[in-house]
Design a protein around this motif. Structure first.
Motif, short mmCIF file in Angstrom:
data_model
loop_
_atom_site.label_atom_id
_atom_site.label_comp_id
_atom_site.label_asym_id
_atom_site.label_seq_id
_atom_site.Cartn_x
_atom_site.Cartn_y
_atom_site.Cartn_z
N ASP A 238 0.84 -1.21 0.00
CA ASP A 238 0.00 0.00 0.00
C ASP A 238 0.87 1.25 0.00
N HIS A 239 1.95 1.22 0.75
CA HIS A 239 2.86 2.36 0.84
C HIS A 239 3.45 2.69 -0.53
N LEU A 240 3.76 1.66 -1.31
CA LEU A 240 4.38 1.88 -2.62
C LEU A 240 3.42 2.43 -3.65
N ASP A 241 2.13 2.47 -3.33
CA ASP A 241 1.17 3.10 -4.25
C ASP A 241 1.41 4.61 -4.34
N HIS A 242 1.99 5.19 -3.29
CA HIS A 242 2.19 6.65 -3.30
C HIS A 242 3.62 7.08 -2.98
N ALA A 243 4.48 6.13 -2.60
CA ALA A 243 5.86 6.47 -2.25
C ALA A 243 6.80 6.05 -3.36
N VAL A 244 7.72 6.92 -3.71
CA VAL A 244 8.71 6.60 -4.75
C VAL A 244 10.04 6.25 -4.08
N GLY A 245 10.92 5.59 -4.84
CA GLY A 245 12.25 5.28 -4.34
C GLY A 245 12.29 4.04 -3.48
N MET A 246 13.36 3.95 -2.70
CA MET A 246 13.67 2.78 -1.87
C MET A 246 13.46 3.10 -0.39
N HIS A 247 12.85 2.17 0.34
CA HIS A 247 12.55 2.38 1.75
C HIS A 247 12.89 1.12 2.53
N SER A 248 13.52 1.26 3.69
CA SER A 248 13.86 0.13 4.55
C SER A 248 13.18 0.28 5.90
N PHE A 249 12.65 -0.83 6.42
CA PHE A 249 11.97 -0.82 7.71
C PHE A 249 12.42 -2.02 8.53
N ASN A 250 12.65 -1.80 9.82
CA ASN A 250 12.93 -2.89 10.76
C ASN A 250 11.61 -3.43 11.30
N LEU A 251 11.52 -4.76 11.42
CA LEU A 251 10.31 -5.38 11.93
C LEU A 251 10.63 -6.26 13.13
N GLY A 252 10.17 -5.82 14.29
CA GLY A 252 10.30 -6.59 15.51
C GLY A 252 9.29 -6.07 16.51
N ASN A 253 9.10 -6.78 17.60
CA ASN A 253 8.15 -6.33 18.61
C ASN A 253 8.72 -5.21 19.47
N GLY A 254 10.05 -5.02 19.42
CA GLY A 254 10.66 -4.00 20.26
C GLY A 254 10.84 -4.45 21.70
N THR A 255 10.57 -5.73 21.97
CA THR A 255 10.72 -6.30 23.31
C THR A 255 11.58 -7.55 23.20
N GLY A 256 12.66 -7.59 23.95
CA GLY A 256 13.54 -8.75 23.90
C GLY A 256 13.17 -9.81 24.92
N HIS A 257 13.43 -11.07 24.57
CA HIS A 257 13.26 -12.18 25.50
C HIS A 257 14.54 -12.99 25.50
N SER A 258 15.00 -13.34 26.68
CA SER A 258 16.21 -14.13 26.79
C SER A 258 15.92 -15.59 26.45
N VAL A 259 16.99 -16.34 26.21
CA VAL A 259 16.83 -17.77 25.92
C VAL A 259 16.13 -18.47 27.08
N LYS A 260 16.54 -18.16 28.29
CA LYS A 260 15.90 -18.78 29.46
C LYS A 260 14.42 -18.40 29.55
N GLN A 261 14.08 -17.17 29.22
CA GLN A 261 12.68 -16.76 29.25
C GLN A 261 11.86 -17.51 28.21
#
Length: 355
Positions: A238-261
């Motif tokens: 949907d974004h590319l319908d109106h945005a030109v050029g190249m765009h990069s986005f990070n995708l994560g929950n923003g919350t870390g979990h340890s291996v033990k968790q």
């Protein structure tokens, strides 16, 4: 209704992408040679059996359909293997992508969403990794993805391509109805290994290092549900319908979990004791990898639905406990088993099959 080509649509993330596009009312065509994907994942749209390494196959495919855009998941993605076989990774992940972009240009298709990775960043230099974090990959896999990002950036400037690169952190979970999910042999990802062990499989799983500078001494990672990743791709289109050029986005929950968790969460969801031995550190494992997804949230309007690690694991348990998952894993002894299901009476691939 738009028509989208999904390269690698029989794979883990690609198949969830096909599901989301179908549910959004779009027509889906999957390009996959089933070398690592599963024939059973071809539930949405038409299937074109072939590889993006084959230029003439791609031209034939693009002549059959008028695509509104392309989503690219057809890459090799095992870090350790990329260290042993770097040329294979550059051939498949970079050269084959150049084939795809070349044919897109020939047929005047200018929307492209690329499955990238947090591996482009290398050793983290901040607790929360944003898009402007330095990109210094530590292995050929991450470097191959970064190379493609540069190709996309240059192609957008030169040819008017519109492109988005989505950099995943740790994809996890499965379709909540248990129709598709993750099925690798050998499995290298923590959550499916723990879940499969909890469900009774004889898998070797260990906690690699307990002396990291984290609260419990084990590595911290950012786990994002595969359905949330797929939704981000829909928003990117949907974004590319109106945005030109190249765009990069990070995708994560923003919350870390340890291996033990994560181990504790799998114990809680499955009710199994799950004794996991401790081993030494693995070379190259950073202590903390967590995404800042503020940019994707503000620009794309992306909001992950699965924010609790237990909810992510529950979908993985449902999938890995299913007969479908067991059947998929059985086919991994030989890729020809999956391929044979797509052969006609004349023993030639049926290039276009409706799922």
């Amino acid at each position: 209704m738009a028509t989208y080509l999904v390269c690698g649509g029989a794979g883990y993330i690609g198949s969830h992408m096909c599901k989301h596009l179908h549910e959004a009312g779009h027509h889906v065509v999957v390009c996959d040679d089933l070398s690592t994907g599963h024939a059973g994942a071809l539930l949405w749209g038409a299937h074109a059996y072939g590889s993006i390494e084959d230029l003439e196959f791609l031209r034939s495919l693009f002549s059959q359909y008028q695509f509104d855009g392309v989503l690219h998941f057809a890459a090799l993605s095992v870090v350790a293997e990329s260290m042993r076989e770097p040329q294979r990774y550059y051939r498949n992940n970079v050269a084959a992508t150049l084939n795809l972009l070349r044919v897109m240009r020939e047929f005047e298709v200018n929307k492209f969403v690329f499955s990238s990775t947090a591996a482009v960043f290398g050793e983290p230099q901040a607790r929360m990794i944003s898009e402007d974090h330095p990109t210094v990959p530590l292995n050929p896999y991450g470097l191959s993805k970064l190379m493609v990002e540069q190709v996309l950036r240059d192609s957008c400037r030169a040819y008017g391509l519109r492109a988005v690169a989505l950099r995943y952190f740790n994809a996890a979970g499965a379709d909540p109805y248990g129709r598709i999910g993750e099925a690798h042999d050998p499995e290298t990802h923590l959550i499916p290994k723990l879940v499969r062990k909890a469900l009774g499989e004889d898998l070797s799983v260990s906690i690699n290092g307990t002396d990291y500078p984290t609260e419990d001494g084990t590595c911290i990672r950012d786990y994002v549900h595969v359905d949330d990743l797929a939704q981000a791709h829909v928003l990117a289109l949907d974004h590319l319908d109106h945005a030109v050029g190249m765009h990069s986005f990070n995708l994560g929950n923003g919350t870390g979990h340890s291996v033990k968790q994560v181990v504790d969460a799998v114990r809680e969801v499955t009710g199994e004791r799950l004794d996991i031995p401790v081993a030494g550190r693995r070379a190259g494992d950073p202590s903390h990898l967590v995404a800042s997804s503020k940019f994707a949230r503000s620009v794309l309007g992306w909001e992950p639905r699965y924010t609790r690690i237990g909810d992510v694991i529950e979908t993985a348990v449902r999938w890995h406990g299913s007969e479908t998952c067991a059947a998929w894993l059985e086919t991994l002894d030989g890729a020809e088993v999956a391929v044979q299901s797509h052969l006609g009476d004349d023993n030639k691939p049926q290039q276009y099959r409706q799922g």
